[in-house]
Design a protein around this motif. Sequence first.
Motif, PDB file in Angstrom:
ATOM      1  N   UNK A   1       0.863  -1.185   0.000  1.00 45.17           N
ATOM      2  CA  UNK A   1       0.000   0.000   0.000  1.00 45.17           C
ATOM      3  C   UNK A   1       0.894   1.228   0.000  1.00 45.17           C
ATOM      4  N   UNK A   2       0.566   2.197  -0.855  1.00 40.16           N
ATOM      5  CA  UNK A   2       1.297   3.462  -0.827  1.00 40.16           C
ATOM      6  C   UNK A   2       0.766   4.278   0.343  1.00 40.16           C
ATOM      7  N   UNK A   3       1.609   4.465   1.387  1.00 38.76           N
ATOM      8  CA  UNK A   3       1.130   5.187   2.565  1.00 38.76           C
ATOM      9  C   UNK A   3       1.009   6.697   2.350  1.00 38.76           C
ATOM     10  N   UNK A   4       1.503   7.179   1.188  1.00 37.57           N
ATOM     11  CA  UNK A   4       1.434   8.619   0.952  1.00 37.57           C
ATOM     12  C   UNK A   4       2.189   9.385   2.025  1.00 37.57           C
ATOM     13  N   UNK A   5       1.775  10.605   2.298  1.00 38.52           N
ATOM     14  CA  UNK A   5       2.550  11.444   3.201  1.00 38.52           C
ATOM     15  C   UNK A   5       1.824  11.897   4.445  1.00 38.52           C
TER      16      UNK A   5
ATOM     17  N   UNK B   1      -6.646   1.900   2.021  1.00 41.89           N
ATOM     18  CA  UNK B   1      -5.436   2.375   2.703  1.00 41.89           C
ATOM     19  C   UNK B   1      -4.759   1.220   3.447  1.00 41.89           C
ATOM     20  N   UNK B   2      -3.495   1.439   3.825  1.00 43.87           N
ATOM     21  CA  UNK B   2      -2.704   0.401   4.494  1.00 43.87           C
ATOM     22  C   UNK B   2      -3.332  -0.002   5.825  1.00 43.87           C
ATOM     23  N   UNK B   3      -3.902   0.955   6.523  1.00 39.64           N
ATOM     24  CA  UNK B   3      -4.518   0.695   7.836  1.00 39.64           C
ATOM     25  C   UNK B   3      -5.959   1.166   7.849  1.00 39.64           C
TER      26      UNK B   3
ATOM     27  N   UNK C   1      -4.862  -3.525   7.033  1.00 44.63           N
ATOM     28  CA  UNK C   1      -5.963  -3.904   6.148  1.00 44.63           C
ATOM     29  C   UNK C   1      -5.794  -5.309   5.585  1.00 44.63           C
ATOM     30  N   UNK C   2      -4.622  -5.606   4.992  1.00 46.93           N
ATOM     31  CA  UNK C   2      -4.487  -6.910   4.318  1.00 46.93           C
ATOM     32  C   UNK C   2      -4.546  -8.058   5.335  1.00 46.93           C
ATOM     33  N   UNK C   3      -3.917  -7.869   6.490  1.00 46.62           N
ATOM     34  CA  UNK C   3      -3.890  -8.947   7.493  1.00 46.62           C
ATOM     35  C   UNK C   3      -5.287  -9.222   8.052  1.00 46.62           C
ATOM     36  N   UNK C   4      -6.030  -8.163   8.352  1.00 44.19           N
ATOM     37  CA  UNK C   4      -7.361  -8.349   8.938  1.00 44.19           C
ATOM     38  C   UNK C   4      -8.307  -8.959   7.904  1.00 44.19           C
ATOM     39  N   UNK C   5      -8.162  -8.539   6.636  1.00 49.70           N
ATOM     40  CA  UNK C   5      -9.017  -9.123   5.592  1.00 49.70           C
ATOM     41  C   UNK C   5      -8.761 -10.614   5.458  1.00 49.70           C
TER      42      UNK C   5
ATOM     43  N   UNK D   1       3.797   0.668  -7.682  1.00 48.80           N
ATOM     44  CA  UNK D   1       4.015   0.714  -6.239  1.00 48.80           C
ATOM     45  C   UNK D   1       3.536  -0.574  -5.582  1.00 48.80           C
ATOM     46  N   UNK D   2       2.269  -0.901  -5.776  1.00 50.07           N
ATOM     47  CA  UNK D   2       1.655  -2.016  -5.054  1.00 50.07           C
ATOM     48  C   UNK D   2       2.357  -3.339  -5.323  1.00 50.07           C
ATOM     49  N   UNK D   3       2.594  -3.660  -6.590  1.00 52.58           N
ATOM     50  CA  UNK D   3       3.173  -4.966  -6.935  1.00 52.58           C
ATOM     51  C   UNK D   3       4.688  -4.910  -7.126  1.00 52.58           C
TER      52      UNK D   3
END
Lengths: 489, 489
Positions: A240-244, A320-322, A411-415, B480-482
């Motif tokens: 995931x791109x966490x951006x800024x 988003x990542x989280x 996000x990915x882990x909980x999914x 980014x993602x992959x």
Amino acid sequence: MTERSNPIMSCNHHLLLKIFLSLLGAALAICFIQLGALDFMKTLIESGYSGTSHHAIFVKPKLGPILSTNRSSCFSNGIFTRPSISEKLLKDIMKRRAEEYRQHQLRMGANLNRLIIAPANSPLQYPITGFTVSPMQKSLIPGLALQAQKGEAYKVSLSVNKGVLSVEDLLDGDQVEGQGRSNLTISSSNLTQLNDLLSRVTYTSTIYHIKTSDLFHFTFEDHEVMFPITIRRQTIPVLYDPGNDVNSQVTIVTKTFLRYEELNVLIKSIRMFYPRIKIIIADDSLKPEPITEKNIEHYIMPPTQGWFAGRNLAISQVTTKYFLWVDDDFVFLNGTRIESFVEIMEAVPELDILGGAVSGNQFYFKLKYEEGDEEEGGCLTRVKKEFHQPLPNFEDCILVDGVVNYFLGRTDAVRRVGFDPFLKRVGHSEFFMDGLGQLLVASCKGLSIGHQKHRPHGKYAYFRTQKKADGKRKVYHHFFKNYLKYLQF
Amino acid sequence: MTERSNPIMSCNHHLLLKIFLSLLGAALAICFIQLGALDFMKTLIESGYSGTSHHAIFVKPKLGPILSTNRSSCFSNGIFTRPSISEKLLKDIMKRRAEEYRQHQLRMGANLNRLIIAPANSPLQYPITGFTVSPMQKSLIPGLALQAQKGEAYKVSLSVNKGVLSVEDLLDGDQVEGQGRSNLTISSSNLTQLNDLLSRVTYTSTIYHIKTSDLFHFTFEDHEVMFPITIRRQTIPVLYDPGNDVNSQVTIVTKTFLRYEELNVLIKSIRMFYPRIKIIIADDSLKPEPITEKNIEHYIMPPTQGWFAGRNLAISQVTTKYFLWVDDDFVFLNGTRIESFVEIMEAVPELDILGGAVSGNQFYFKLKYEEGDEEEGGCLTRVKKEFHQPLPNFEDCILVDGVVNYFLGRTDAVRRVGFDPFLKRVGHSEFFMDGLGQLLVASCKGLSIGHQKHRPHGKYAYFRTQKKADGKRKVYHHFFKNYLKYLQF
């Protein structure tokens, strides 16, 4: 490699002397031990020893598809989950459950992790672990060598089950039998040459599978060793791109039912501190009211679809990542800082869930799980206010198995675990049960959010309360789904 | 155990003779080899050799958190994914991407799978693989033994990093130093007694983690061996009750946008053959029309939320073991039998996805993936009409990496991968990219469904078509993602 493993390169006279003094002993020992060790190793391998129990030396095999028969039943003072129905019905259900469990064990690779013992004083050198290949792709096998006493001729045998072996760059005169087959024999009158050939042996799996393993057999005279080959299809990273800023790192997710008044208080409080963060709302109200503010996504479910269904819907939409989970009757306070969650998660990338406190209540618990007997199933007990140990480097945080309804999730882990949509009215710890061993969970002091004062909702209470029938269904659900005999909350 | 490994029990005179004849050679060999092998083993361990490349003997370490620097870049004729933006912006993005990749590698346990080589002619016996323990729980270590030549005294050292060691039922006079610490020394003048003590050594991890490993060091004189200890928190089974018919095994899921006419044709055709099966519909139409038939769940999303968001929503609501994916403009035919999918999946429990054919078109593909250089990223190519190999025992089925939009999916497995809600308009293979190495995918002839004739929808086409900006965003997303450098579809 043949260079490095060439005996002549590194001799130690002190040791040499010692060994001369006990030549006879040495010789006897060598032959005795080779055979003793080989028998012993074979026994252990055949016994498929699991290595996790105290008296397991002679445990029967645990090969995924076959249910092993050595597990002992467990007990607790919790609910006995087996339904009280006719013997015939129960028999059918038990049969179905056993079959699903068999498939589960197979899928979990229970058959891929058997214990292998390295025998002492084997002249064979080999990779004991970590040799991983891609399915149906040729790979050089590292570290194969024979280091035997001088003789006229040397002959080693190599064999595998799910692939083929070959020696790279074979020359005329090289004594290699079975090139490109699953049994390879390499002979030479010269040890250095034999080791040179061994250093060029490759393995290519002939079966396609994304996650399995093969067993390599390597023998010389009476010596036999085995090691596993892990066959694994490569995965592609998913990042995931966490951006800024926090808006590109975190999405706030909640589930609502009838309580729009509370929901609006929550939203207003969020906007005071986070005017632009995205909010996802799953709504299974009877008469959904439109919510069309900026940066809010409102999802309308069939009426009374339920609590976990809504939570699972909400996280399915996060990009988003989280995500930060909040209930619809929480309220953001001056002290509510999402950034604090993110800082800790970023510092400990292996963390999956980080829980806070709701109006000062830092609820957390530990789960005690026993696998139990194969037919009966396991025993699960939830123990409140217990933790595993402090989270290293964060004195206000502890490692636990479950937290309060206010947490930051990866996000990915909980999914991957998900919220079981079966659970309609009552459900919280059930998510952490499903996530046991899959989610690294921590709870921290000082990450706080408020709870709105309770408003009476006749209708809400009516739907929210679990009916007797629901309760029964839920117990049966855990009986089958989690293969449980006893459940204690 | 000491019984079994007692040398006296199994001697072989033929071998004994042979060894006497080459006593000198043997003695020399033993000392040479011990040291040679030890050096060699250490080198390989330090080199953290990955074992998957042809010239990997001197590869640098691949410890998850540290990016290794030995991977070579990859190339393809596909799209170059790196965005053409200012150097400064790009630098920030590359930095973010590298950090996310580092965390990803760490989470994937890239640091837990290093290669270990067993040295030849070590007198130490030990479990090379398969020794798994629960975090912070005491476990007996199987198979530890010394089988050395006769001497006055024997002394072995044992050490671990993430736990403590102790000998069970210690008696006065047992020479054990470091009981309950991470370094244990066991001495005895009697080999049988030493092995008896070794057979009672236990390991207890002192760190709590759901999935990590420790490294066990076992030494005697100049001999050293190592083996991994897998530290794994137990998981609780998550099973689905398949019930007794297709209605309790399978849910039909689809995503619709504006095409209610098509959707109704699909539903009618389903009801002709499956009057009671549950249908889940995710709908992000601009003006959602109510659908309130029995056994249909209709979920209303924010308008134009998108294709994959809808697919991810739909599967998040499934409560059956399997789901059947269909597009909203498909139509069930006489030959459309969901039961056929289920039969194959049940026969091959490791399968996660089983694809069919849409109006005779059995679309499938293979993915070629190269990891590529650490900074640049990988190369991915989709190759249509290629497969890995036939599905054993099912001559009409083949193992592939991706299939058509008509497939039966294992609910839990597909949810673990999920449909990336970022992909709004165009997306299909992207799901199979994310699932590479995680989903075992097959495609079969003869599992067919129909496609409705195309109806013109001006509005639909307008939204469905990907805008240029979307296309750019999508390429950046894969960059980014992959972690991709080139992407070829």
